[in-house]
Design a protein around this motif. Structure first.
Motif, PDB file in Angstrom:
ATOM      1  N   PHE A 149      -5.524   1.194  -6.973  1.00  0.00           N
ATOM      2  CA  PHE A 149      -5.110  -0.199  -7.160  1.00  0.00           C
ATOM      3  C   PHE A 149      -5.763  -1.055  -6.089  1.00  0.00           C
ATOM      4  O   PHE A 149      -6.151  -0.576  -5.023  1.00  0.00           O
ATOM      5  N   VAL A 150      -5.876  -2.342  -6.405  1.00  0.00           N
ATOM      6  CA  VAL A 150      -6.340  -3.353  -5.453  1.00  0.00           C
ATOM      7  C   VAL A 150      -5.363  -4.511  -5.534  1.00  0.00           C
ATOM      8  O   VAL A 150      -4.966  -4.923  -6.627  1.00  0.00           O
ATOM      9  N   ALA A 151      -4.961  -5.035  -4.408  1.00  0.00           N
ATOM     10  CA  ALA A 151      -4.023  -6.157  -4.382  1.00  0.00           C
ATOM     11  C   ALA A 151      -4.762  -7.463  -4.113  1.00  0.00           C
ATOM     12  O   ALA A 151      -5.643  -7.513  -3.258  1.00  0.00           O
ATOM     13  N   PHE A 152      -4.390  -8.485  -4.864  1.00  0.00           N
ATOM     14  CA  PHE A 152      -4.854  -9.832  -4.552  1.00  0.00           C
ATOM     15  C   PHE A 152      -3.814 -10.424  -3.613  1.00  0.00           C
ATOM     16  O   PHE A 152      -2.871 -11.082  -4.021  1.00  0.00           O
ATOM     17  N   GLY A 153      -3.980 -10.116  -2.340  1.00  0.00           N
ATOM     18  CA  GLY A 153      -3.030 -10.547  -1.328  1.00  0.00           C
ATOM     19  C   GLY A 153      -2.649  -9.399  -0.421  1.00  0.00           C
ATOM     20  O   GLY A 153      -2.742  -8.231  -0.799  1.00  0.00           O
ATOM     21  N   ARG A 154      -2.203  -9.750   0.780  1.00  0.00           N
ATOM     22  CA  ARG A 154      -1.803  -8.745   1.760  1.00  0.00           C
ATOM     23  C   ARG A 154      -0.287  -8.541   1.727  1.00  0.00           C
ATOM     24  O   ARG A 154       0.436  -9.310   1.110  1.00  0.00           O
ATOM     25  N   SER A 155       0.167  -7.478   2.389  1.00  0.00           N
ATOM     26  CA  SER A 155       1.594  -7.203   2.472  1.00  0.00           C
ATOM     27  C   SER A 155       1.905  -6.753   3.894  1.00  0.00           C
ATOM     28  O   SER A 155       1.356  -7.307   4.841  1.00  0.00           O
ATOM     29  N   ASN A 156       2.730  -5.744   4.052  1.00  0.00           N
ATOM     30  CA  ASN A 156       3.075  -5.260   5.392  1.00  0.00           C
ATOM     31  C   ASN A 156       1.825  -4.774   6.125  1.00  0.00           C
ATOM     32  O   ASN A 156       1.066  -3.973   5.580  1.00  0.00           O
TER      33      ASN A 156
END
Length: 339
Positions: A149-156
């Motif tokens: 998977f690839v996220a459009f946005g960061r998280s922790n």
């Protein structure tokens, strides 16, 4: 001969090469001389050959599908950014032989059920995530499953995963520095709730720019609420009720919808936008340039973000080496008459 009955052997015979050569070339597994490639491509066009997608998927052990789910907007609302993002992903996926499979976004534990079902069914090779926030359960689940998977946005920050994001802090900082350069000192910001990762990122640019310029932020100039027209209007009316000597001369909103609400409030108060009150939005939605006056806004490179997400995910799915797991794109300030 109809296109549905044309086979690889027919293409091979027309191009004067072996069946195996045509198969490997069309699957991207083999390089041939330019003139051979031209003959194969010409044969494909002349015969109208269409590959059997099901057979190709079975041979490759993949579905060539990218799963994508996002938070739906409320009735009567639009989200131009995610619409543009989806369009750019579809274009990029199609160019490399993949398809995008949208599916409904669910809250709570049922959100993970959708991802689990798609993985178990083999209907997707990977996911692109958007509307990413802190402690995102989708990221936790997919990391545990070791599924691409690839996220459009960061998280922790402690979670290690592939992402593409827009540098929201840099965008807001550009806007505030521009306002300071125009002589503004009383600058208010219409921010988002404290649990919004994207909102906090954008807000940080405001705080950094004001601190660097050694400008104290007036108590009450930082207002938080949902990013709607009504909230932007109400916040701005509240600010404009302040005594003239404390009233802000400029307002930055964290999205264009709130900025349009701010413009409506300024008109209600009899102010000339751009002269009596400068207003800047964020996103540069398509309608921003057609407002009266046209809205100054921070433009996000959304098409590039969609392109990069698909490019990165396909590399992960196909096991190719990746130089950058984290891609941070820079926005730009589009100056118009509202500021």
């Amino acid at each position: 001969m109809t296109a549905s009955k044309v086979t690889l052997k027919d293409v091979a015979a027309r191009a004067g090469v072996s069946y195996q050569t045509v198969s490997k070339v069309l699957n991207g597994d083999m390089q041939v001389a330019p003139e051979t490639m031209e003959r194969i491509q010409a044969a494909v066009q002349e015969l109208g050959y269409r590959p059997n997608r099901i057979a190709r998927n079975m041979r490759a052990g993949r579905s060539f599908m990218i799963g994508y789910s996002w938070t739906q907007t409320e009735p009567g609302q639009v989200n131009h950014i995610l619409d543009q993002f989806l369009s750019s992903m579809v274009r990029e996926a199609s160019a490399v032989g993949y398809y995008v499979l949208p599916f409904p976004f669910s809250e709570g534990t049922s959100q993970i059920d959708s991802y689990r079902d798609l993985i178990r069914s083999g209907n997707v090779d990977g996911f692109v995530l958007s509307s990413v926030n802190y402690h995102d359960p989708r990221i936790q689940y997919l990391l545990k499953q070791k599924f691409p998977f690839v996220a459009f946005g960061r998280s922790n920050p402690e979670w290690d995963f592939a992402w593409v994001d827009i540098d929201g802090a840099a965008g807001t900082r550009q806007a505030i520095e521009y306002l300071i350069g125009r002589g503004h000192r009383r600058i208010a910001i219409l921010a988002w709730p404290e649990d919004s990762r994207v909102g906090n990122d954008r807000l940080q640019g405001y705080l950094d720019a004001m601190r660097t310029a050694d400008i104290d932020i007036e108590p009450g100039y930082l207002l938080r609420g949902e990013g709607t027209f009504e909230v932007g209007r109400a916040m701005t009316l509240h600010l404009l009720e302040l005594p003239p000597e404390r009233r802000p001369t400029a307002i930055m909103a964290l999205n264009d919808t709130m900025a349009i609400g701010a413009m409506a409030a300024a008109r209600e108060c009899g102010l000339e936008i751009g002269t009596d009150l400068a207003i800047i939005g964020f996103d540069d939605a398509p309608m921003a340039q057609y407002l009266f006056p046209p809205l100054t806004s921070v433009r996000q490179p959304i098409a590039e973000a969609g392109h990069k997400c698909v490019e990165l995910l396909v590399s992960l799915v196909e096991g190719r080496p990746i130089e950058q797991h984290h891609i941070l794109l820079s926005p730009s300030l589009i100056i118009r008459a509202s500021a």
